[in-house]
Design an enzyme around this catalytic site. Structure first.
Site, PDB file in Angstrom:
ATOM      1  N   SER A  22       0.855  -1.195   0.000  1.00  0.00           N
ATOM      2  CA  SER A  22       0.000   0.000   0.000  1.00  0.00           C
ATOM      3  C   SER A  22       0.883   1.234   0.000  1.00  0.00           C
ATOM      4  O   SER A  22       1.681   1.441   0.918  1.00  0.00           O
ATOM      5  CB  SER A  22      -0.888   0.019   1.245  1.00  0.00           C
ATOM      6  OG  SER A  22      -1.403   1.324   1.427  1.00  0.00           O
ATOM      7  N   HIS A  61      -1.208  -1.314  -4.262  1.00  0.00           N
ATOM      8  CA  HIS A  61      -2.482  -0.948  -3.634  1.00  0.00           C
ATOM      9  C   HIS A  61      -2.521   0.565  -3.419  1.00  0.00           C
ATOM     10  O   HIS A  61      -1.652   1.132  -2.756  1.00  0.00           O
ATOM     11  CB  HIS A  61      -2.577  -1.695  -2.302  1.00  0.00           C
ATOM     12  CG  HIS A  61      -3.854  -1.514  -1.556  1.00  0.00           C
ATOM     13  ND1 HIS A  61      -4.980  -2.276  -1.776  1.00  0.00           N
ATOM     14  CD2 HIS A  61      -4.189  -0.673  -0.536  1.00  0.00           C
ATOM     15  CE1 HIS A  61      -5.947  -1.920  -0.952  1.00  0.00           C
ATOM     16  NE2 HIS A  61      -5.485  -0.936  -0.186  1.00  0.00           N
ATOM     17  N   ASP A 100      -4.697   3.699  -2.056  1.00  0.00           N
ATOM     18  CA  ASP A 100      -5.789   4.060  -1.149  1.00  0.00           C
ATOM     19  C   ASP A 100      -6.328   5.447  -1.456  1.00  0.00           C
ATOM     20  O   ASP A 100      -5.665   6.449  -1.211  1.00  0.00           O
ATOM     21  CB  ASP A 100      -5.289   4.016   0.297  1.00  0.00           C
ATOM     22  CG  ASP A 100      -5.039   2.595   0.779  1.00  0.00           C
ATOM     23  OD1 ASP A 100      -5.997   1.813   0.792  1.00  0.00           O
ATOM     24  OD2 ASP A 100      -3.879   2.271   1.113  1.00  0.00           O
ATOM     25  N   MET A 143      -8.863   8.215  -0.407  1.00  0.00           N
ATOM     26  CA  MET A 143      -9.665   8.614   0.766  1.00  0.00           C
ATOM     27  C   MET A 143     -10.159  10.036   0.561  1.00  0.00           C
ATOM     28  O   MET A 143      -9.408  10.894   0.085  1.00  0.00           O
ATOM     29  CB  MET A 143      -8.803   8.569   2.029  1.00  0.00           C
ATOM     30  CG  MET A 143      -8.172   7.211   2.302  1.00  0.00           C
ATOM     31  SD  MET A 143      -7.279   7.244   3.863  1.00  0.00           S
ATOM     32  CE  MET A 143      -6.558   5.607   3.875  1.00  0.00           C
ATOM     33  N   HIS A 147      -8.237   1.022  -3.945  1.00  0.00           N
ATOM     34  CA  HIS A 147      -9.115   0.829  -2.787  1.00  0.00           C
ATOM     35  C   HIS A 147      -9.805   2.161  -2.505  1.00  0.00           C
ATOM     36  O   HIS A 147      -9.192   3.098  -1.996  1.00  0.00           O
ATOM     37  CB  HIS A 147      -8.275   0.368  -1.586  1.00  0.00           C
ATOM     38  CG  HIS A 147      -9.057   0.177  -0.322  1.00  0.00           C
ATOM     39  ND1 HIS A 147      -8.466   0.007   0.902  1.00  0.00           N
ATOM     40  CD2 HIS A 147     -10.398   0.118  -0.090  1.00  0.00           C
ATOM     41  CE1 HIS A 147      -9.398  -0.142   1.838  1.00  0.00           C
ATOM     42  NE2 HIS A 147     -10.580  -0.063   1.255  1.00  0.00           N
ATOM     43  N   MET A 174     -12.023   4.536  -0.536  1.00  0.00           N
ATOM     44  CA  MET A 174     -12.652   4.816   0.758  1.00  0.00           C
ATOM     45  C   MET A 174     -13.297   6.181   0.632  1.00  0.00           C
ATOM     46  O   MET A 174     -12.819   7.180   1.187  1.00  0.00           O
ATOM     47  CB  MET A 174     -11.599   4.761   1.871  1.00  0.00           C
ATOM     48  CG  MET A 174     -11.181   3.326   2.204  1.00  0.00           C
ATOM     49  SD  MET A 174      -9.609   3.222   3.067  1.00  0.00           S
ATOM     50  CE  MET A 174      -8.518   3.334   1.651  1.00  0.00           C
ATOM     51  N   MET A 201     -11.535  -5.903   5.829  1.00  0.00           N
ATOM     52  CA  MET A 201     -10.638  -4.953   6.495  1.00  0.00           C
ATOM     53  C   MET A 201     -10.229  -5.499   7.861  1.00  0.00           C
ATOM     54  O   MET A 201     -11.074  -5.943   8.640  1.00  0.00           O
ATOM     55  CB  MET A 201     -11.331  -3.592   6.687  1.00  0.00           C
ATOM     56  CG  MET A 201     -11.547  -2.791   5.414  1.00  0.00           C
ATOM     57  SD  MET A 201     -10.040  -2.404   4.483  1.00  0.00           S
ATOM     58  CE  MET A 201      -9.080  -1.452   5.677  1.00  0.00           C
ATOM     59  N   ASP A 245      -6.510  -6.288   4.620  1.00  0.00           N
ATOM     60  CA  ASP A 245      -5.836  -4.989   4.550  1.00  0.00           C
ATOM     61  C   ASP A 245      -5.833  -4.373   5.940  1.00  0.00           C
ATOM     62  O   ASP A 245      -6.898  -4.120   6.506  1.00  0.00           O
ATOM     63  CB  ASP A 245      -6.600  -4.101   3.548  1.00  0.00           C
ATOM     64  CG  ASP A 245      -6.002  -2.712   3.389  1.00  0.00           C
ATOM     65  OD1 ASP A 245      -4.920  -2.440   3.939  1.00  0.00           O
ATOM     66  OD2 ASP A 245      -6.642  -1.893   2.686  1.00  0.00           O
TER      67      ASP A 245
HETATM   68  C1  DX5 Z   1      -6.057   1.690   5.666  1.00  0.00           C
HETATM   69  C2  DX5 Z   1      -5.658   1.374   4.249  1.00  0.00           C
HETATM   70  C3  DX5 Z   1      -4.520   0.445   4.154  1.00  0.00           C
HETATM   71  C4  DX5 Z   1      -3.256   0.919   4.825  1.00  0.00           C
HETATM   72  C5  DX5 Z   1      -2.670  -0.282   5.482  1.00  0.00           C
HETATM   73  O1  DX5 Z   1      -7.297   2.288   5.674  1.00  0.00           O
HETATM   74  O2  DX5 Z   1      -6.745   0.822   3.531  1.00  0.00           O
HETATM   75  O3  DX5 Z   1      -4.280   0.027   2.817  1.00  0.00           O
HETATM   76  O4  DX5 Z   1      -2.299   1.479   3.968  1.00  0.00           O
HETATM   77  O5  DX5 Z   1      -1.564   0.126   6.194  1.00  0.00           O
HETATM   78  P1  DX5 Z   1      -0.762  -0.856   7.164  1.00  0.00           P
HETATM   79  O6  DX5 Z   1      -0.295  -2.012   6.340  1.00  0.00           O
HETATM   80  O7  DX5 Z   1       0.343   0.004   7.650  1.00  0.00           O
HETATM   81  O8  DX5 Z   1      -1.718  -1.278   8.247  1.00  0.00           O
HETATM   82 ZN    ZN Z   2      -6.297  -0.107   1.592  1.00  0.00          ZN
END
Ligand code: DX5
Ligand code: ZN
Length: 221
Positions: free
Chosen positions: A8, A31, A33, A35, A64, A66, A135, A173
């Site tokens: 990620s 990956h 993210d 947000m 991903h 969010m 998650m 994740d």
């Molecule tokens: C959290 C994200 C993850 C995050 C995971 O909301 O969706 O992808 O980057 O980070 P680690 O591996 O550090 O928990």
């Molecule tokens: Zn993620």
């Protein structure tokens, strides 16, 4: 089953994505993210940035989302050429319709559930999705502790995927490292997102190889 490792980039240097990508070349996908500061209390980047990341990446991109309003926004991300687009069940009013729209672009469609969401809907509609994301932290931030209690959902999803003989990947994740990846794999996960545990290492490709090896060794179907 061969475990897939998806670093990620939430834990990467946001000013140097291109050189960061070079350090994780042995991963299976990257990956990303997205947000929006509403669905989760954190803000990263949106469509124009993801479009460029897909262009510069040599590996497939696993997006991903969010974000809120995902019913109208997700297909834009699928159109970037990303390999897969994951949206949250909690953010969609019609996840099956949305998955079909994503797949019509050629991208794979995945559904994610937050820790507080049960798997009833996902299990009833498993054949609509290419991947399920359970998650293992509350979404929003990297570096949080792995929630062992989510392994019950992983086991449930794995047994249903096996029973139906479906080709659906099962992703986890949040909080994945050398210890927790073995537990998630033993519960039946086959696709692993890891942010801080990979990007905190000097030799990221070595860490990816190690994580994949532990997952392959621990997997139980
Ligand atoms: C959290 C994200 C993850 C995050 C995971 O909301 O969706 O992808 O980057 O980070 P680690 O591996 O550090 O928990
Ligand atoms: Zn993620």
């Amino acid at each position: 089953m061969t475990a897939h490792i998806h670093p990620s980039i939430l834990s990467a240097d946001f000013a140097n994505f291109q050189s960061e990508f070079a350090t994780i070349s042995l991963a299976d996908a990257i990956h990303v993210d997205v947000m929006d500061g509403h669905f989760v209390p954190n803000l990263t980047f949106g469509l124009p940035v993801v479009r460029r990341l897909v262009e510069i990446a040599e590996l497939p991109i696993d997006v991903h989302l969010m974000i809120e309003n995902v019913d109208t926004l997700a297909t834009g991300y699928a159109d970037t050429g990303a390999e897969s687009v994951t949206f949250h069940q909690e953010a969609s009013t019609n996840p099956v319709k949305l998955a079909r729209e994503i797949k019509s672009t050629g991208a794979k469609a995945a559904i994610a559930v937050k820790p507080g969401t049960n798997l009833d809907f996902v299990l009833d509609n498993l054949n609509e999705f290419d991947m399920v994301l359970v998650m293992t932290v509350e979404p929003g931030f990297g570096g949080q502790a792995f929630m062992e209690s989510m392994m019950e959902k992983v086991r449930l999803a794995r047994s249903e995927i096996s029973r139906l003989g479906l080709n659906v990947r099962l992703q986890v994740d949040g909080g994945i490292d050398q210890v927790t990846i073995g537990r998630a794999s033993a519960a039946g996960a086959d696709t692993f997102v890891a942010g801080s545990s990979i990007f905190s290492k000097a030799q990221r490709n070595e860490e990816i190889l190690l994580l994949r090896e532990i997952a392959n060794r621990s997997f139980q179907s």
